[in-house]
Design a protein around this motif. Structure first.
Motif, short mmCIF file in Angstrom:
data_model
loop_
_atom_site.label_atom_id
_atom_site.label_comp_id
_atom_site.label_asym_id
_atom_site.label_seq_id
_atom_site.Cartn_x
_atom_site.Cartn_y
_atom_site.Cartn_z
N THR A 2 19.52 62.65 13.49
CA THR A 2 19.25 63.64 14.51
C THR A 2 17.89 64.27 14.30
O THR A 2 17.33 64.25 13.20
N HIS A 3 17.36 64.86 15.38
CA HIS A 3 16.04 65.47 15.34
C HIS A 3 15.98 66.62 14.35
O HIS A 3 14.94 66.88 13.76
N PHE A 7 16.56 70.24 9.01
CA PHE A 7 17.05 71.62 9.10
C PHE A 7 18.50 71.69 8.63
O PHE A 7 18.88 72.59 7.89
N ARG A 8 19.30 70.74 9.05
CA ARG A 8 20.70 70.72 8.63
C ARG A 8 20.82 70.54 7.11
O ARG A 8 21.71 71.12 6.49
N ALA A 69 19.14 74.09 17.23
CA ALA A 69 19.12 74.50 18.63
C ALA A 69 19.67 75.91 18.81
O ALA A 69 19.14 76.70 19.59
N MET A 70 20.75 76.25 18.08
CA MET A 70 21.33 77.58 18.18
C MET A 70 20.32 78.64 17.76
O MET A 70 20.13 79.64 18.45
N LEU A 71 19.64 78.42 16.62
CA LEU A 71 18.65 79.39 16.14
C LEU A 71 17.47 79.47 17.10
O LEU A 71 16.98 80.56 17.41
N ASP A 126 8.91 72.25 14.09
CA ASP A 126 8.34 72.50 15.41
C ASP A 126 9.42 73.07 16.31
O ASP A 126 10.57 73.25 15.89
N ALA A 127 9.08 73.36 17.55
CA ALA A 127 10.01 74.03 18.46
C ALA A 127 11.22 73.18 18.83
O ALA A 127 12.21 73.70 19.33
#
Length: 135
Positions: A2-3, A7-8, A69-71, A126-127
């Motif tokens: 996943t993108h 982060f995960r 995405a949530m953050l 990044d965003a």
């Protein structure tokens, strides 16, 4: 993959630590200095160059983060637009998470470090949640 896999992994690593952690985030946007040359201005308008300016910061318990995405959605509702997010972990002690004063001090240090351009020691995204590396 996943993108937001990196982060995960960051969140999972924080959850796996023996002491409770807080994750610290500084959101930054590119800006152009007032004394920029015409060439610098042209590059900036083309999406390159400029300086990173912190626009907001927040701390979160790792267990409160489901995905990037949530953050990102929460940050877009709470503050100004941003292009990069920097992340770091802060450990607690004796089975307790860090105190608010420690969190505030660490966030202030992160904001100043990003402002000074010393952000290479933080995880960066990044965003869209893709990990960013600086050379």
């Amino acid at each position: 993959m996943t993108h937001d896999a990196h982060f995960r992994q960051l969140v999972a690593a924080a959850l796996d630590q023996p002491e409770p952690h807080r994750l610290l985030f500084v959101f930054a946007a590119a800006e152009l200095s007032g004394d920029a040359t015409p060439a610098e201005r042209e590059r900036f308008l083309a999406g390159q160059g400029g300086a990173l300016a912190p626009v907001m910061c927040v701390d979160k318990a790792p267990g409160d983060l489901s995905d990037f995405a949530m953050l990102a959605d929460e940050s877009r509702r709470a503050g100004p637009p941003w292009s990069l997010m920097f992340a770091a972990g802060l450990a607690g002690r004796n089975g307790r998470p860090p105190e608010q004063a420690e969190i505030d001090q660490a966030l202030q240090m992160m904001v100043e470090t990003v402002r000074d351009g010393g952000f290479g020691r933080f995880a960066a995204y990044d965003a869209e949640g893709a990990a960013v590396t600086f050379e």
